[in-house]
Design a protein around this motif. Structure first.
Motif, PDB file in Angstrom:
ATOM      1  N   THR A 415       0.857  -1.190   0.000  1.00 20.35           N
ATOM      2  CA  THR A 415       0.000   0.000   0.000  1.00 20.35           C
ATOM      3  C   THR A 415       0.888   1.233   0.000  1.00 20.35           C
ATOM      4  O   THR A 415       1.632   1.471   0.971  1.00 20.35           O
ATOM      5  N   TYR A 416       0.788   2.015  -1.058  1.00 16.92           N
ATOM      6  CA  TYR A 416       1.587   3.236  -1.193  1.00 16.92           C
ATOM      7  C   TYR A 416       0.687   4.421  -0.844  1.00 16.92           C
ATOM      8  O   TYR A 416      -0.323   4.671  -1.505  1.00 16.92           O
ATOM      9  N   GLU A 417       1.056   5.174   0.215  1.00 19.76           N
ATOM     10  CA  GLU A 417       0.224   6.271   0.706  1.00 19.76           C
ATOM     11  C   GLU A 417       0.877   7.605   0.357  1.00 19.76           C
ATOM     12  O   GLU A 417       2.090   7.793   0.546  1.00 19.76           O
ATOM     13  N   PHE A 418       0.043   8.548  -0.133  1.00 17.69           N
ATOM     14  CA  PHE A 418       0.572   9.857  -0.513  1.00 17.69           C
ATOM     15  C   PHE A 418      -0.538  10.903  -0.388  1.00 17.69           C
ATOM     16  O   PHE A 418      -1.726  10.561  -0.262  1.00 17.69           O
ATOM     17  N   THR A 419      -0.134  12.172  -0.408  1.00 15.38           N
ATOM     18  CA  THR A 419      -1.075  13.275  -0.228  1.00 15.38           C
ATOM     19  C   THR A 419      -1.216  14.054  -1.528  1.00 15.38           C
ATOM     20  O   THR A 419      -0.229  14.403  -2.175  1.00 15.38           O
ATOM     21  N   VAL A 420      -2.482  14.343  -1.878  1.00 22.89           N
ATOM     22  CA  VAL A 420      -2.798  15.092  -3.095  1.00 22.89           C
ATOM     23  C   VAL A 420      -3.310  16.472  -2.694  1.00 22.89           C
ATOM     24  O   VAL A 420      -4.185  16.595  -1.820  1.00 22.89           O
ATOM     25  N   ARG A 421      -2.761  17.460  -3.321  1.00 18.48           N
ATOM     26  CA  ARG A 421      -3.126  18.837  -2.992  1.00 18.48           C
ATOM     27  C   ARG A 421      -4.573  19.096  -3.402  1.00 18.48           C
ATOM     28  O   ARG A 421      -5.039  18.639  -4.453  1.00 18.48           O
TER      29      ARG A 421
END
Length: 797
Positions: A415-421
């Motif tokens: 699971t690759y977690e990231f933040t989107v503006r």
């Protein structure tokens, strides 16, 4: 020609299921017994004819439904001796096993039923043309004698032709001809002759199942170098059988699976399935411990029905590979891992994600997705892959990824977690309290840099695009005309073509009108009496209302124009007591429709009560010509009269006494046969100009039909055809002056005597059951109900 037959009394015959074969309109039947293999067909002959020794050079071909003579019989032209020939097509049975075969025929007439049945069936050569007595085909062997039957003439006769059919099919014959005749020395005996129906044959045959096909292992079609990722694979094959008939179930078959290590064929394991109808895909799961990682195996399948087996299918080879590849590593410079704010990119803006599986030596590709690893991308020769993925939402996002090897094994999930503006614009509503139909000025403010345009939509309308000002904002005006919840959505776009996330503005517009009534309080409480006109006032729930559409209790919709202030009044008169439901909605001049308002109110019942000792409610009494008294009593003070109607008659009125009570007398003029004697009396009370809800009083009339008696023809039987008999009719209805009777579809009348009786004479024309239908009338035209008298006429033989 004249055919003699013994006259017999009619009797009922119990016809077995097999006898149905004589009348089946199609030539294909399938056994309903699940355990029986093969199919059963009823074959009709392709050619039918008979010969006549009196005309030895003439052939007599007939149709499939005609009867044919066998034996010696007489006509106006003299004495005849006949044999019948039936030819059948055997091509559908080539290569099949004949399990059972029964010949089926029947007798349409018999010269002398006292004589024994001597019908023989012989196999002959198949003639090219219908034979004559002189050109009779060569006779091979006797197929058998028709089984005896106690019936005569017998509508169903059979004989066993199994060996005859088996031999004909084994000899490769395309056709079979059978001859029916009276046995040997008895053929000249006229008393033994018969006319029979065309011979048919019920044939149960069987073909071996087809070789199983379309083999699969672990859901994969067999192929060279096939790899599977389980030690307990499901093996399957498609099993078919030639005996399958369109529209019917075919054979029940089993499948035997055999599997073994490819290098040790003697270590063979076999398993046979349960029986099932073909065609069917049949599966077998290899048990735990039977196979190991790295092993190469083969399997084959054969099918069997109750009588025969197919050959083994070509073998299917595969190798077991159960080692899962390592979980993948995911990296991205466009969308770095972590929850750091404000994030990167934006919804709809694609980014590159790099997928790898360090240390793995068998990588075919990767499965990935935002909601789960469902999309596949192939890896390059070094086991790497790069995907382009555009997030669909702002803030926290996840990408789920799995590694796949060439066997199809998948790794554990990464699971690759990231933040989107958050790039969605902001919406400011300049008229948040606006009503339906009123314009709203909306201002769009950018959520990302370099915004040059906005695309927005009101509810389900068409999208519109407006340019952004130098400060990146834009102002638009929308006019909502939908009641209830409304929604405005908007996205922006940069000069470089990057999209933003979507922003939403939701607002609710309450538009339904309100309803009030002085006579009938809305929402509950005792309302006015039924029949009282009520005034209902409608008030608008939105501006610009020009009319209202209303209905009560699901009735027809009505329209009323609104006054200048937007209100309207309507008058409604109730006809029944209890709760009523009114629905109202409004419209403006431009067609804007409000939500519907539902208003509930109650009307007070004052339906009268009905009493009758002569015709009690829900009971059978009286009848045509029998007067009855009915009393109406009020449920409310002030009742001045009543409106009443007996079902099927005109409405009448009666004035009430000072106490509000009224009494009427009623005499039924006929028996309502179409309603089985039921009569419904409906009564409403009146008080000035208003009318109450209705009360009902239902009851049943006696028929008062005449009775019938006869000593010549009692119900148990008597007399005989063409023997006259007397019948006495006795009136049951008061004042009867004549009787009406129907017999053999003829209607007649006879006057009633002073004692209310009449005697008629009838002459039955045939034996068996008879019906005499009778009713009566008075001089004033009152008619009784109709009844019938059943009697049985004996056979005079």
């Amino acid at each position: 020609m004249r055919i003699a037959s013994q006259r017999r009394k009619p009797r009922r015959l119990l016809i077995t299921g097999a006898a149905v074969l004589l009348t089946v309109p199609v030539a294909v039947l399938v056994s309903s017994t699940p355990a029986v293999a093969g199919t059963t067909r009823f074959e009709r002959p392709t050619s039918i004819s008979y010969t006549d020794a009196k005309q030895p050079t003439v052939a007599f071909p007939v149709g499939t439904t005609d009867r044919v003579p066998v034996g010696t019989w007489a006509s106006d032209e003299g004495k005849h001796t006949s044999r019948a020939y039936f030819t059948f097509d055997l091509t559908p049975y080539q290569g099949k096993d004949i399990i059972k075969a029964y010949g089926v025929t029947g007798e349409s007439s018999v010269t002398d039923c006292a004589q024994p049945r001597k019908i023989e069936i012989w196999r002959t050569a198949t003639p090219a043309q219908p034979p004559t007595w002189k050109t009779a085909p060569r006779v091979y062997e006797r197929g058998g004698d028709v089984f005896n039957s106690p019936a005569c003439p017998a509508s169903y006769l059979e004989l066993d032709l199994t060996e005859t059919l088996r031999q004909a099919v084994a000899d490769g014959q395309d056709s079979l001809t059978l001859m029916a005749r009276i046995a040997g020395k008895h053929e000249k005996n006229k008393r033994l002759s018969r006319w029979i129906t065309p011979l048919g044959i019920s044939i149960e045959s069987n073909a071996a199942p087809d070789v199983p096909s379309a083999l699969t292992v672990a859901g994969l079609a067999c192929a060279d170098g096939r790899l599977i990722g389980t030690t307990v694979p499901v093996l399957s094959a498609q099993v078919t059988d030639p005996d399958k008939l369109d529209g019917f179930a075919g054979d029940q078959v089993t499948a035997t699976f055999a599997w073994w290590p490819a290098d040790r064929p003697t270590e063979r394991t076999e398993w046979t399935s349960y029986s099932t109808y073909a065609p069917r895909r049949i599966s077998y799961t290899v048990p735990e411990g039977g196979m190991v990682h790295g092993g190469t195996y083969a399997f084959s399948v054969r099918a069997a029905d109750q009588h025969a087996s197919s050959d083994w299918s070509p073998e299917c080879r595969f190798t077991v590979d159960t080692v899962r590849p390592p979980a993948p590593t995911v990296t991205s410079t466009d969308y770095p891992a972590g929850w750091s704010q404000p994030g990167h990119g934006g919804p709809g803006i694609p980014g590159a994600f790099h997928l790898s599986a360090p240390g793995a030596d068998d990588i075919a590709g990767y499965y990935y997705g935002e909601s789960g690893p469902y999309t596949y991308v192939a890896a390059d020769e070094s086991g790497l892959a790069t995907i382009s993925h555009a997030p669909t939402r702002s803030h926290s996002n996840r990408l789920y990824v799995q590694t796949a090897d060439h066997t199809g094994n998948r790794s554990a999930q990464t699971t690759y977690e990231f933040t989107v503006r958050d790039t969605a614009p902001r919406i400011t509503d300049g008229n948040p309290d606006g009503a339906i139909g009123e314009p709203r000025e909306l201002t769009f403010t950018p959520g990302m840099e370099d915004v040059v345009e906005y695309t927005y939509r009101l509810n389900d309308g068409d999208p519109a695009t407006v340019p952004a000002g130098t400060d990146g904002t834009a102002t638009v005006t929308v006019t909502p005309r939908k009641s209830g919840w409304n929604r405005v959505t908007v996205t922006s776009r940069t000069s470089g073509g990057l999209p933003s996330g979507e922003a939403q503005l939701q607002f609710y517009l309450a538009t339904e009108p309100t309803v009030s009534s002085e006579q009938y309080p809305i929402g509950g409480g005792e309302g006015a009496l039924v029949g009282t006109p009520g005034t209902f006032v409608f008030r608008p729930g939105m501006p610009g209302v020009t009319e209202y559409v209303w209905s009560v209790a699901g009735g027809p919709e009505r329209t009323v124009a609104a006054e200048a202030d937007g209100t309207a009044s309507v008058t409604f008169t109730t006809t029944f007591g209890g709760f009523h439901w009114m629905e109202v909605y409004s419209r403006t001049a431009d067609g804007t429709v409000s939500e519907a308002a539902s208003a509930y109110f109650e009307a007070t019942s004052w339906a009268p009560t009905i009493e009758s000792a002569d015709y009690p409610i829900y009971q059978q009494s009286g009848g045509p010509g029998v007067a009855g008294e009915f009393t109406f009593r009020p449920a409310h003070d002030g009742v001045t009269g009543y409106v009443y109607t007996f079902e099927g008659e005109e409405e009448r009125t009666v004035t009430a006494g000072a106490d509000g009570v009224a009494t009427i007398n009623w005499t039924p003029q006929s028996y309502p046969a179409d309603r089985s004697g039921w009569v419904r009396l409906t009564v409403r009370a009146t008080m000035g100009s208003i009318v109450s809800d209705g009360a009902e009083h239902a009851f049943v009339l006696n028929r008062l039909a005449p009775t019938v008696s006869s000593t010549d023809y009692p119900p148990t039987g008597g007399g005989g055809p063409n023997i006259p008999g007397q019948f006495t009719l006795t009136a049951q209805m008061p004042g009867t002056t004549e009787f009406v009777y129907r017999y053999n579809n003829e209607e007649r009348t006879v006057a009633a005597g002073a004692d209310g009786t009449a005697t008629i004479t009838l002459t039955p024309r045939y034996d068996g059951g008879h019906y005499l239908y009778v009713s009566s009338r008075t001089a004033s035209g009152i008619t009784s109900g109709e009844d019938y008298y059943y009697f049985y006429v004996h056979y005079q033989g």
